[in-house]
Enzyme design. Structure first.
Site, PDB file in Angstrom:
ATOM      1  N   ILE A 590     -95.025 -63.981  34.231  1.00 43.47           N
ATOM      2  CA  ILE A 590     -95.535 -65.277  33.734  1.00 43.47           C
ATOM      3  C   ILE A 590     -94.433 -66.306  33.541  1.00 43.47           C
ATOM      4  CG2 ILE A 590     -97.639 -64.479  32.607  1.00 43.47           C
ATOM      5  CD1 ILE A 590     -95.999 -64.447  29.961  1.00 43.47           C
ATOM      6  N   GLY A 591     -93.189 -65.898  33.661  1.00 42.17           N
ATOM      7  CA  GLY A 591     -92.120 -66.896  33.465  1.00 42.17           C
ATOM      8  C   GLY A 591     -90.773 -66.285  33.752  1.00 42.17           C
ATOM      9  N   GLY A 593     -87.025 -65.939  32.029  1.00 37.55           N
ATOM     10  CA  GLY A 593     -86.196 -66.134  30.837  1.00 37.55           C
ATOM     11  C   GLY A 593     -84.738 -66.161  31.231  1.00 37.55           C
ATOM     12  N   GLU A 594     -83.900 -66.241  30.214  1.00 44.51           N
ATOM     13  CA  GLU A 594     -82.470 -66.330  30.472  1.00 44.51           C
ATOM     14  C   GLU A 594     -81.924 -65.024  31.046  1.00 44.51           C
ATOM     15  OE1 GLU A 594     -80.294 -67.120  26.948  1.00 44.51           O
ATOM     16  OE2 GLU A 594     -78.397 -67.210  28.032  1.00 44.51           O
ATOM     17  N   VAL A 598     -90.148 -62.693  32.626  1.00 40.97           N
ATOM     18  CA  VAL A 598     -91.029 -62.496  31.476  1.00 40.97           C
ATOM     19  C   VAL A 598     -92.402 -62.137  32.062  1.00 40.97           C
ATOM     20  CG1 VAL A 598     -92.022 -63.534  29.415  1.00 40.97           C
ATOM     21  CG2 VAL A 598     -89.763 -64.249  30.192  1.00 40.97           C
ATOM     22  N   ASP A 709     -82.336 -75.035  18.120  1.00 40.24           N
ATOM     23  CA  ASP A 709     -82.866 -75.390  19.434  1.00 40.24           C
ATOM     24  C   ASP A 709     -84.372 -75.590  19.354  1.00 40.24           C
ATOM     25  OD1 ASP A 709     -82.930 -75.942  22.084  1.00 40.24           O
ATOM     26  OD2 ASP A 709     -82.602 -73.895  22.772  1.00 40.24           O
TER      27      ASP A 709
HETATM   28  P1  AMP Z   1     -88.009 -67.650  27.175  1.00 40.47           P
HETATM   29  O1  AMP Z   1     -86.965 -66.800  27.807  1.00 40.47           O
HETATM   30  O2  AMP Z   1     -88.414 -67.206  25.818  1.00 40.47           O
HETATM   31  O3  AMP Z   1     -87.666 -69.125  27.225  1.00 40.47           O
HETATM   32  O4  AMP Z   1     -89.324 -67.465  28.086  1.00 40.47           O
HETATM   33  C1  AMP Z   1     -89.451 -68.003  29.380  1.00 40.47           C
HETATM   34  C2  AMP Z   1     -90.890 -68.407  29.632  1.00 40.47           C
HETATM   35  O5  AMP Z   1     -91.756 -67.279  29.567  1.00 40.47           O
HETATM   36  C3  AMP Z   1     -91.434 -69.373  28.575  1.00 40.47           C
HETATM   37  O6  AMP Z   1     -91.195 -70.706  28.877  1.00 40.47           O
HETATM   38  C4  AMP Z   1     -92.926 -69.075  28.579  1.00 40.47           C
HETATM   39  O7  AMP Z   1     -93.579 -69.793  29.593  1.00 40.47           O
HETATM   40  C5  AMP Z   1     -92.974 -67.582  28.934  1.00 40.47           C
HETATM   41  N1  AMP Z   1     -93.118 -66.774  27.712  1.00 40.47           N
HETATM   42  C6  AMP Z   1     -92.137 -66.284  26.938  1.00 40.47           C
HETATM   43  N2  AMP Z   1     -92.632 -65.585  25.892  1.00 40.47           N
HETATM   44  C7  AMP Z   1     -93.975 -65.642  26.005  1.00 40.47           C
HETATM   45  C8  AMP Z   1     -95.077 -65.124  25.235  1.00 40.47           C
HETATM   46  N3  AMP Z   1     -94.873 -64.405  24.121  1.00 40.47           N
HETATM   47  N4  AMP Z   1     -96.313 -65.391  25.640  1.00 40.47           N
HETATM   48  C9  AMP Z   1     -96.530 -66.122  26.757  1.00 40.47           C
HETATM   49  N5  AMP Z   1     -95.549 -66.641  27.518  1.00 40.47           N
HETATM   50  C10 AMP Z   1     -94.281 -66.404  27.166  1.00 40.47           C
END
Ligand code: AMP
Length: 927
Positions: A590-591, A593-594, A598, A709
């Site tokens: 779904i995404g 991350g660093e 994710v 942040d």
């Molecule tokens: P992050 O590394 O936390 O910035 O996550 C990267 C992307 O993954 C975020 O911008 C969200 O779109 C998605 N994401 C992270 N955590 C969640 C979560 N608990 N539920 C749904 N989407 C998430």
């Protein structure tokens, strides 16, 4: 004119009368009975003249299909607008497929009957905009697909930010950018007779409005701002520096004859010192000092005078004293005597030159001598006036006969058990011939109760008949014709116990006393310094302690920095639950991350119902540091337990890849979510989201955690619109980040999200809850503007500069005044002036309870109603929604009244909407 009928010639040019009975030409088509119509009408070539986005305003009338019998299936109520970019201004034939569709245009008002007699004409005006950037011009075309339309007019225009003068800089008429959100950066040029204070810049917004003026110009010296231009100072006025506020009247005793003076000239006889500011009056040198009197005391003279009658308008009068020693003769300029400067041994107290007092004591003069003293008065313009020789007054005196000065030192040349041989130098100022010396001495223990006197013509004496091993005190004085001088200070010598003489210099008892007491005082001072420094350090320690203690809120759990643990695994196992990897089912990515992908998936822990989760994993090939940073986020998150903070379900550390499992937030990050649903929420819904974020932040600040942040991209939204704070990755703020490339996290010496960060945190890394409050203000702006980028596409440097100059983001469209005021409060320069999260929370709660206060806006969005798709079914979502807006206490009342789901509540809002239309506002406001 200028419209071409194409292909099948179904558009026809027809003259009709408008509402005012004025004949107009229209293009009409009305083939409503035949299916598959495709009738085109196109314009001449339209040069784009530098525009990047053009607006097409179409006025037309359209016939309602329902009013035409027998046209079902063939009659349409829309037409299509197309464009085609081209460098050719005379394309005779353009293929249909070369046109790009702008939009399908429908009428707001259609009409049902054509009754020329009644003149019922419902004119529609529709405006569409389109980006035209690739060619020199374009063609527009109208495609009819079977409607009954009359095209009355087509107006094509573009928008410019009009020529303007801001902060004395001229900004030219500027064509707006290509996109609806683009800002065109324009550099202004200083108006005539002005200079740059700081590079003048402004942004031309897509609506043709100028935004964010930065920098500006200042009128040159001799010019001032009048009506946005720099005009010369009129005669009699001047302006010395460009930074002076405006032209000022010439100061007293000066004038300017011509326009544009930078300084005023002094009237004749008046002057200005080099150090005098142009704003100071012109002045004159002082007149002579007055009433000089002298009082002679032996070889000293006290001189006193009164200040000059005329000080010349200044307060810097000073005096100097000339001392002349005079003999009676004929060459002198001082009353027939020959005079020469006094020697350097004469003393002047408090001084000889630069005197600001009017009394001087002159001492160490020769006895019986003629002196002349001249007192000069001068001030700052004495030099400039050319009157180098200052105004002066003089007095002549003759000193008296004077006794000799004291003998300054006595030496013992020979010491025995019963005698002392002493010698001394002639006094420094004998003031005549020394006739004899008198020696007074006594045993030290006896003090002066009994003493002996000896007299001698020479500068030495043998004192005999003394007791052995006894300290004697000696004083010597000289005598001239004027009498005895003062005794010397005491000198002590001791007789000997020894037959052998001890030879040495006398020791001044005062010196001895001083030395002994000096050591004592030194000891005392050291002791004092020691005690004070001990106290100081204790004080500062106490202060520090109390500062540290200030943060510790008894009874509240305090956040523990996982980096204080030597072993990161110890931290993670203290704060996070280890999850067995077999209980996780990953479903989709779904995404990003660093540290890696994710994913979303399901977690089934024994004895609990299955839940949806988000799974962050650490990509293979990581370093120790990356592993520690990755797990630190879980160690931080695991310490929190709050409905508006993303909940940690657990971690997988026993097998690879390492994973962090959190609750699943169906709508993803808040910024993207808002952009996707631009304009679709009510103000109350937006405030509900903000309330949730504020509540989460209050919890974090109570735990002493500073987020650093906070931004809409780091807030996650679930299916019930509940917002939760996330992203606790410390490393992101401190180290390299892919976002750095997009400029979000730029700053020298560390990565800082400039647009979201308080100025003190940018300037000297002072990150506090108050700097989180600043970021919260930015999040408010992001939310109310549906995910707009703060400060649009201004660059970071300009953002910092604009904030420094006091610029703050304006209220987004339709933003309630109270919300914008709250944002401005969060952006107070002085961080102590910003509200706390607890105050923000109270404020938002009040707004939610009194939605009337949200009514004052600049726009229309207030009375919209929730869109059904965001109201998910059931009691749970109702409870969660009430909680998110702080109204959970109404849960039971609503249940008792039969409202057990958001849907039923939605029905209530519709009822209210209807009642509202019939002017019953009460229920709406209460809700
Ligand atoms: P992050 O590394 O936390 O910035 O996550 C990267 C992307 O993954 C975020 O911008 C969200 O779109 C998605 N994401 C992270 N955590 C969640 C979560 N608990 N539920 C749904 N989407 C998430």
């Amino acid at each position: 004119t200028g419209l071409y009928k194409c292909a099948c010639l179904k558009w026809e040019e027809v003259s009709i009368m408008d509402e005012k009975n004025i004949p107009i030409r229209t293009y009409q088509v009305c083939n409503v009975l035949e299916p598959n119509q495709n009738n085109w009408l196109r314009t001449d070539w339209i040069p784009r003249s530098g525009a990047q986005r053009v607006y097409v305003e179409v006025k037309f009338t359209l016939r309602d299909c329902n009013s035409l019998p027998g046209v079902t299936g063939t009659c349409k109520e829309t037409f299509n607008l197309y464009y085609h970019e081209s460098n050719e201004d005379r394309e005779s034939y353009i293929k249909e497929s070369s046109f790009i569709k702008v939009d399908t245009v429908a009428a707001d008002e259609s009409f049902t009957q054509v009754d020329v007699g009644d003149r019922i004409m419902k004119l529609n005006t529709e405006v569409r905009d389109v980006k035209v950037t690739t060619r020199k011009g374009f063609y527009l075309a109208f495609q009819d697909v079977g409607a009954c339309i009359a095209l009355v007019s087509v107006r094509v225009f573009y928008k410019t930010c009009p020529l303007t003068v801001r902060n004395l800089a001229t900004f030219p008429d500027t064509i707006t950018g290509a996109d609806t959100s683009s800002l065109v950066e324009v550099r202004g040029s200083c108006v005539n007779q002005s200079e740059e204070r700081e590079e003048p810049k402004m942004y031309c917004g897509a609506d043709g409005e100028w935004l964010v003026p930065i920098g500006g110009c200042l009128c040159n010296p001799g010019y001032e701002e009048r009506g946005g231009a720099c005009k010369a100072c009129r005669a009699g006025f001047y302006k010395a520096k460009s930074t002076d506020p405006g032209c000022a009247k010439c100061p007293p005793h000066s004038h300017s004859l011509r326009d544009g003076a930078t300084i005023c000239d002094c009237h004749a006889g008046f002057f200005r010192a080099d150090t005098d500011p142009p704003s100071m009056a012109c002045t004159q040198p002082p007149s002579a000092p007055q009433q000089l009197i002298s009082v002679v005391n032996e070889t000293s003279v006290v001189l006193e005078w009164t200040p000059p009658h005329r000080l010349g308008g200044r307060s810097d009068t000073s005096y100097s004293l000339e001392c002349l020693i005079c003999q009676t003769g004929s060459h002198s300029h001082t009353g027939g005597r020959f005079c020469a400067p006094c020697g350097s041994d004469v003393l002047f107290s408090p001084g000889q030159t630069g005197l600001t007092t009017t009394r001087v004591v002159v001492s160490e003069l020769r006895a019986h001598t003629h002196y002349t003293f001249i007192v000069h008065a001068r001030n700052g313009v004495s030099q400039a006036s050319g009157a180098g020789a200052a105004q002066s007054v003089s007095v002549s005196v003759t000193t008296n006969q004077a006794a000799p000065s004291p003998v300054s030192s006595i030496q013992a040349t020979d010491v025995t058990r019963h005698s002392l041989s002493l010698s001394w130098q002639q006094p420094d100022r004998p003031n005549g011939v020394i006739l004899e010396y008198e020696v007074k001495f006594y045993e030290k223990d006896q003090r002066e109760r009994s003493y002996r006197i000896m007299r001698t013509f020479s500068r030495s004496v043998d004192v005999t008949g003394l007791n052995p091993l006894t300290v004697y005190v000696f004083h010597v004085r000289a005598r001239t014709a004027a009498g005895y001088g003062e005794f010397s200070t005491p000198f002590e010598f001791s007789t000997n116990s020894d037959p052998f003489p001890l030879i040495g210099e006398g020791v001044n008892s005062a010196f001895l006393l001083l030395s002994v007491s000096g050591v004592g005082i030194l000891l005392l001072i050291s002791a004092a310094v020691f005690i004070i420094s001990r106290r100081r350090s204790k004080y500062s320690k106490t202060k520090q302690d109390s500062e540290e203690e200030k943060h510790l809120n008894p009874g509240v759990k305090i956040y523990v920095d996982p980096f204080t643990y030597e072993d990161p695994d110890q931290a993670i196992h203290e704060f996070a639950k280890e999850i067995d990897v077999s209980s996780i089912h990953i479903e989709k990515v779904i995404g990003m991350g660093e540290f890696g992908e994710v994913c979303s998936g399901r977690l089934r822990v024994q004895g609990k119902r299955e839940i949806y989760v988000a799974i962050k994993s650490l990509k293979a090939g990581y370093s120790d540091k990356q592993r520690r940073d990755f797990l630190s986020e879980a160690s931080i998150m695991g310490q929190f337990d709050h409905p508006n903070i993303i909940r940690l379900e657990g971690v997988v550390t026993r097998c690879k890849p390492l994973m962090i499992i959190t609750e699943y937030m169906e709508n993803g990050s808040l910024d993207a979510f808002l952009r996707k649903h631009d304009g679709q929420f009510t103000v109350i819904q937006l405030v509900g989201m903000l309330r949730g974020i504020a509540s989460g932040m209050k919890y974090l600040s109570d735990m002493n955690y500073v987020h650093r942040d906070l931004a809409a991209r780091n807030i996650l939204v679930n299916s019930n619109l509940v917002c939760k704070v996330s992203d606790f990755g410390l490393s992101r703020v401190l180290e390299d980040d892919p976002e750095a490339a997009t400029g979000t996290y730029l700053s020298p010496g560390g990565k800082i999200p400039i647009r979201w960060t308080a100025p003190e945190a940018i300037a000297y890394r002072k990150f506090t809850t108050a700097s989180d409050v600043w970021s919260y203000g930015i999040v408010m702006w992001e939310v109310v503007s549906y995910g707009e980028r703060p400060y649009w596409d201004m660059n970071n440097q300009d953002v910092i500069k604009a904030i420094e100059e006091g610029y703050r983001l304006p209220a987004p469209m339709d933003c309630p005044v109270v919300l914008h005021q709250l944002m401005l409060d969060c952006w107070e320069r002085d961080r102590a002036e910003r509200p706390t999260f607890s105050q923000i929370l109270n404020m938002l709660d009040k707004l939610i309870r009194n939605p009337g206060t949200l009514r004052r806006t600049g726009g229309e969005r207030y009375l919209q109603y929730p869109q059904a798709q965001y109201w998910s079914q059931g009691w749970w979502s109702l409870c969660e929604w009430l909680q998110s807006i702080g109204l959970e206490r109404y849960r039971d009342t609503l249940a008792a009244a039969g409202y057990t789901s958001l849907d039923s509540l939605l029905a209530l809002t519709h009822q209210v909407k209807i009642k509202h239309k019939t002017r019953t506002k009460q229920k709406q406001l209460r809700l």
